[in-house]
Every structure is written in C-alpha cells, then in structure tokens.
Design a protein around this motif. Structure first.
Motif, mmCIF file in Angstrom:
data_model
loop_
_atom_site.group_PDB
_atom_site.id
_atom_site.type_symbol
_atom_site.label_atom_id
_atom_site.label_comp_id
_atom_site.label_asym_id
_atom_site.label_seq_id
_atom_site.Cartn_x
_atom_site.Cartn_y
_atom_site.Cartn_z
ATOM 1 N N LYS A 205 58.201 43.561 18.207
ATOM 2 C CA LYS A 205 58.376 42.728 19.398
ATOM 3 C C LYS A 205 57.089 42.759 20.216
ATOM 4 N N GLN A 206 56.805 41.650 20.883
ATOM 5 C CA GLN A 206 55.608 41.571 21.721
ATOM 6 C C GLN A 206 55.952 40.866 23.024
ATOM 7 N N SER A 207 55.221 41.253 24.078
ATOM 8 C CA SER A 207 55.365 40.586 25.362
ATOM 9 C C SER A 207 54.001 40.461 26.011
ATOM 10 N N VAL A 208 53.888 39.522 26.935
ATOM 11 C CA VAL A 208 52.680 39.350 27.750
ATOM 12 C C VAL A 208 53.148 39.176 29.184
ATOM 13 N N GLY A 209 52.248 39.453 30.123
ATOM 14 C CA GLY A 209 52.681 39.305 31.508
ATOM 15 C C GLY A 209 51.571 39.498 32.515
ATOM 16 N N ILE A 210 51.956 39.328 33.748
ATOM 17 C CA ILE A 210 51.073 39.490 34.893
ATOM 18 C C ILE A 210 51.781 40.372 35.917
ATOM 19 N N GLY A 211 51.007 41.161 36.656
ATOM 20 C CA GLY A 211 51.638 42.079 37.601
ATOM 21 C C GLY A 211 50.777 42.343 38.814
ATOM 22 N N ALA A 212 51.378 42.969 39.798
ATOM 23 C CA ALA A 212 50.688 43.399 41.017
ATOM 24 C C ALA A 212 50.802 44.909 41.118
ATOM 25 N N ARG A 213 49.740 45.554 41.621
ATOM 26 C CA ARG A 213 49.707 47.004 41.794
ATOM 27 C C ARG A 213 49.308 47.322 43.232
ATOM 28 N N TRP A 214 50.017 48.279 43.814
ATOM 29 C CA TRP A 214 49.651 48.757 45.156
ATOM 30 C C TRP A 214 49.489 50.270 45.092
ATOM 31 N N ALA A 215 48.297 50.746 45.448
ATOM 32 C CA ALA A 215 48.041 52.188 45.485
ATOM 33 C C ALA A 215 48.597 52.731 46.796
ATOM 34 N N LEU B 34 54.767 45.913 40.180
ATOM 35 C CA LEU B 34 55.685 44.784 40.050
ATOM 36 C C LEU B 34 55.156 43.884 38.945
ATOM 37 N N ASP B 35 55.947 43.700 37.874
ATOM 38 C CA ASP B 35 55.484 42.954 36.709
ATOM 39 C C ASP B 35 56.424 41.794 36.404
ATOM 40 N N LEU B 36 55.828 40.680 35.997
ATOM 41 C CA LEU B 36 56.566 39.558 35.441
ATOM 42 C C LEU B 36 56.155 39.453 33.980
ATOM 43 N N ALA B 37 57.105 39.749 33.072
ATOM 44 C CA ALA B 37 56.790 39.833 31.653
ATOM 45 C C ALA B 37 57.567 38.781 30.875
ATOM 46 N N TYR B 38 56.943 38.269 29.833
ATOM 47 C CA TYR B 38 57.544 37.258 28.955
ATOM 48 C C TYR B 38 57.725 37.855 27.573
#
Length: 555
Positions: A513-523, A531-535
C-alpha cells in the motif's frame, strides 16, 4: 506638541569593519545631543579615532561639514584613515603549569596575535579573555597577566605587543561533601565523574550536576566550589541537595485520530527509600484502548542507565476485528554500553484472552528477550539532526511453559536531517517477522498490523493486514513500512510537510500500500504537533483522503 529633533551624524571614507565599529561608537549620541558646536565635533572626532584605533588605524584625519535635511541638522564627517599599524614585536609568553597543558597550547596556536599581523585591539582583548576563561574552567585560579601592554609608533606604523601570562598551578578537587540529601552517600558517590585529587574541571562539575538532575531524586542541586576557599593546591566541593517532592501526579487530555480522545494520568514516586528506588504508574483511557502499567526501578551504579526494572501491565483493546484483554509481568536489566547503545535483557509473562476475527482463544507465554536501542538528537522540539534505532527479539518455547514455539523479531530505524535551518527531512522504517508458520498460534498483541498516524497515513489505524474468508482482519507474521518526509519552515515554529508512506503487513505475499500527502507541523512547547492530509492510493475502487492529528516525537 513640538516634534523631536531627527538630527544625525553621517560619515564617508570608510567601509565594512571600520564603518561598523564607528557606528557602534557613535550610537552613544542621541539625536537631541547632535549640534554644530566645535565642542561637540571634538567629541565626535575622539570617538571616531578611538573606533579606528581599535582596528589598528592610528593616523586618521577628520573634516566636518554642516548640512541640513529639511529642519534636521546633519553633521557630515569626512574620514581619511591612513594605513594600519602592524605588529612588529609580538612578545606573547605563556608561563606556569599551563605551558604543558595541551588546551592552552592549542589556544595559543589558534588565537594568539602574531608578528606582521594588523594591530587589532579586539583580537588582542579576545585572546586575553580566552586565556582567563580557560584558566577558570580548568582550575588555574592564580592565573594573572604580569605584563599586558600595547606600544604604538604611528609614524612608522609599527606596534609592540607584550602579553605575559602566568597561569600558576592547576588546582585539584579537595574534600567532596554531600549535604541535605535523602539518598545514602554510597549511592551518591557513584554519580561523581571525578574523585578527590583529580584536577578541577568546570565541565566535570557540569556533568555532575546533570547526573544528579537525571536521577529525579532532587528538587534542587547547588554545587559550591568557591575559588576563594582553595588551599594547599585543592578546592573543596560542597554539594547541597534538596529532596524532590515525594509524590508527583499528572493528568492530561489528548487526541489522536488512531484512538480518538484520550485521558492520561500518571503517578511518579522518584524515591521510595535511601537507595533511590522509584515507582511509576501510568493510566491511559480511550474508547478503543485502556492501558495500565506500573513499574518499580532498582538503580545500580549508573543510576540513569544501569538498573533493574519490574513492571506489570494491563491492556484492553476493542478495535475493528480485535477484542483482547492482556496481562504482562516483566523483569528487565538495563545497561548503557560504551558506544551509547542501551542494552536490555528481559523475561516476560504474557496472558491474553482474545477474539481475533472468527478465532476465540487464550494464550499463555513465557518470553525471554533482549533489545538494543539508541536515541540521539541535537535538542529542541524539532531537532535538525536526530537518529533512533531499536532492535528487539523475544522467543517462546513449550519447554519453558509457553503454549507454542516461535521467535519474534522487530526493528525500527529513523533519521532526521537538514539541508539548512529551514529545511528538514525524515526517514522512518519499521520491520518485523514472527518465525512460525501458523498465525493462529500467536496472540493479537504480538501480530503485525499496519496503517495509521505513525505507520501508513491515508489508511485507518491497523487496517492493513491479512483477512480471513469473512474479510475479517487476522493480522500478519511479517511487517515492512517506510515513511519519507520533506519539511520546509514557513515562519517561526511553523513548517509545511510533503510525505509518502509505503508498506504492508502479510503472511504469504505482501499487498503493498502507498499514500502521499501534505501536512503542517508546529514546534510547540510540549513537543511537535502534526496535522496531515493523506491520500491512500490503493483503496478500492478509488483512493481515499484521511486526516491524521498527532502530538509527540517524530521518531
């Protein structure tokens, strides 16, 4: 209301380091002080000459011009700086015991001014400060300069530098006394990275302070090593200790998409007795999982890394096709090896009553095992460089009371690196195998499942695994996943991430299985929040988006 004057001083004729130094000296004048009087111009001239003299320029000509900018007065200084003065005589002497000290010799080679160089006052002063700083750190408390002079002949651009450093003797640690602690002296002595009679070192004192703090036994640690108390070549050390609060209770609420809302509570008793034993209990409650774990720690010589630990755990899990209640009793022996790897030997009893898919069973196992781990980073909530390794092995055999025979292997490796302060990359890999052909003989807590926040994003928590004829999850005896991530700082502590995950859990043949996505990181102050949005690219018949939210370490 009368507007404040915006008078200013401007100057020409110099660039780079000379300009910066002049600006620093002239910053002492406020706009209200700036005027066209001869007296003020003399003050400005003196400051400019002093600024340039510190850089080796002793022949300086200054011409002033009065200008105006609207209602504001501008004093323009036209500067002509002659050639710099160079060091004709570099009389740099190192005397005393420091003449045989490798660090002093290295400092002299790296920072001492040399004949032929520019007569730079800042370099001269920096070297003096570096000598005194190193003396204080290494215990040369009698160190002084018997001669420190600069002689300049501006006319022929020659300068003489005389710097005679007398280090005196290097002091040693004298009597070491612990005061106020609740832990027996014999145990505290093992935390000392030095002993009476060793050479004094500020770095060793810092290491001692860290060792004492890492035990969590003390609320405060005060190391008293006053150089004024030195005598007969030795400096006594008094270590004043205040016991930590004997019981600490913490509670918290959290949320992760894998398990939903979660309540946490922990009770910590940092010291049970004067031998430094400690007790800890953690409770985690969520809709899908309930965990209780208690542990009792027996520290040995290296308190933080050399110890025995006895723990008991209870876990109830009701997730998808798994309904399990398990009990763990475990004894461990921990060592920190010289290469900074942590070694753990363990013996665990596991009892599990479970339903996995259509299988209902119980499992009773005695599991000896060992593990190696190491965790390093450069510090901070989101370090620019880090690595994490874990390798564990457990085995069961009917000859020592287990229901079945198998060997379970599991490993994790993760790396964080950076291309610059604003660009990070992350690689994380997980792999596991159970050396037995029959998955039905393995309890669910030891089987492998993939999917979720820290596994394959874009898929549900532990939804990737083999299934039975009724399409119920049964878990696998093999696991392999990899996560690749690139992060770019957007602003401050906020980062943007791009990632892809790949892997599977299987018995006979992997269904990758494979996924790709975009996310935000707060230190955040409490750790990285993601917080990730994955497909998920391999959902049937079409891919599916999932949102993942996590708080905690990235590796």
């Amino acid at each position: 209301m009368k507007a404040q004057a915006a008078n200013r001083i401007e100057f020409t004729g110099v660039t780079l380091e000379r300009r910066q130094n002049i600006e620093l000296y002239l910053s002492a004048f406020s706009p209200a002080q700036i005027n066209k009087s001869a007296r003020f111009k003399n003050r400005v001239a003196r400051e400019i000459k002093q600024a340039l003299r510190g850089l080796g320029y002793y022949q300086v000509l200054i011409e002033f011009e009065d200008k105006s900018d609207g209602k504001d007065y501008v004093l323009l200084a036209k500067i002509t700086a002659g050639k710099y003065v160079f060091i004709d005589v570099a009389d740099i002497q190192l005397n005393g015991e420091a003449v045989r000290d490798a660090e002093f010799l290295a400092l002299q080679k790296a920072k001492a001014p040399r004949k032929g160089e520019r007569m730079h006052h800042d370099i001269y002063e920096d070297y003096k400060k570096a000598l005194l700083s190193l003396s204080h750190r290494k215990g040369y408390f009698d160190a002084e300069f018997s001669r420190a002079e600069l002689e300049v002949t501006p006319g022929d651009r020659r300068g003489k530098m005389h710097l005679h450093f007398q280090s005196g003797p290097r002091y040693r640690f004298g009597d070491i006394t612990f005061v106020g602690g609740q832990i027996r002296d014999a145990r505290l002595q093992t935390l000392l990275p030095f002993k009476s009679g060793d050479f004094y070192s500020a770095e060793r004192l810092a290491k001692l302070s860290q060792n004492l703090a890492n035990t969590l036994w003390f609320g405060s640690v005060d190391l008293i090593a006053d150089p004024d108390n030195r005598k007969d070549g030795a400096l006594p050390l008094t270590i004043e200790l205040q016991p930590a609060v004997r019981n600490s209770v913490e509670t918290g609420l959290g949320y992760a998409t894998d398990v939903g809302a979660r309540l946490k509570a922990s009770w910590f008793k940092p010291w049970v007795n004067d031998r430094g034993h400690s007790l800890n209990a953690d409770l985690e409650l969520s809709q899908r999982e309930q965990n209780l774990e208690t542990s009792y720690k027996f520290p040995l010589r290296d308190v933080a890394n050399d110890y025995y630990q006895l723990s008991f755990g209870y876990k109830n899990k009701d997730l998808l096709d798994t309904d399990s209640t398990s009990y763990n009793l475990k004894g461990e022996r921990h060592w920190l090896l010289s290469n900074q790897w942590q070694r753990t030997l363990s013996l665990r009893w596991l009892y599990e009553d479970y339903v996995q898919g259509a299988q209902r069973d119980t499992s009773n196992l005695v599991l000896p095992g060992f593990a190696f781990s190491r965790n390093r980073d450069t510090g901070g909530s989101m370090p620019l460089d880090a690595d994490n390794y874990l390798l564990s092995v457990e085995a069961a055999n009917t000859s020592w009371g287990s229901d079945t025979d198998f060997i379970r292997l599991y490993g994790r490796a993760g790396w964080i690196g950076s291309f610059s302060e604003d660009q990070r990359w992350l690689v994380r890999m997980d792999a596991g195998a159970i050396l037995q052909e029959q998955i039905a003989n393995i309890p669910p807590s030891l089987r492998f499942f993939a999917g979720g926040d820290s596994s394959l994003r874009g898929y549900g928590y532990q939804t990737i695994a083999p299934v039975n004829a009724e399409q119920e999850l049964i878990g696998g005896i093999r696991l392999a996943t990899v996560n690749l991530e690139y992060q770019h700082r957007v602003k401050g502590d906020w980062w943007l991430a791009l990632f892809t995950d790949y892997g599977s859990a299987w018995n006979d043949q992997p269904d990758w299985k494979q996924s790709v996505g975009i996310g935000a990181r707060w230190a955040s102050p409490v750790g990285p929040i993601r917080l990730d949005l994955a497909y998920g690219m391999d959902h049937e018949p079409n891919g599916r988006f999932r949102i993942h939210f996590t708080l905690g370490p990235e590796l």
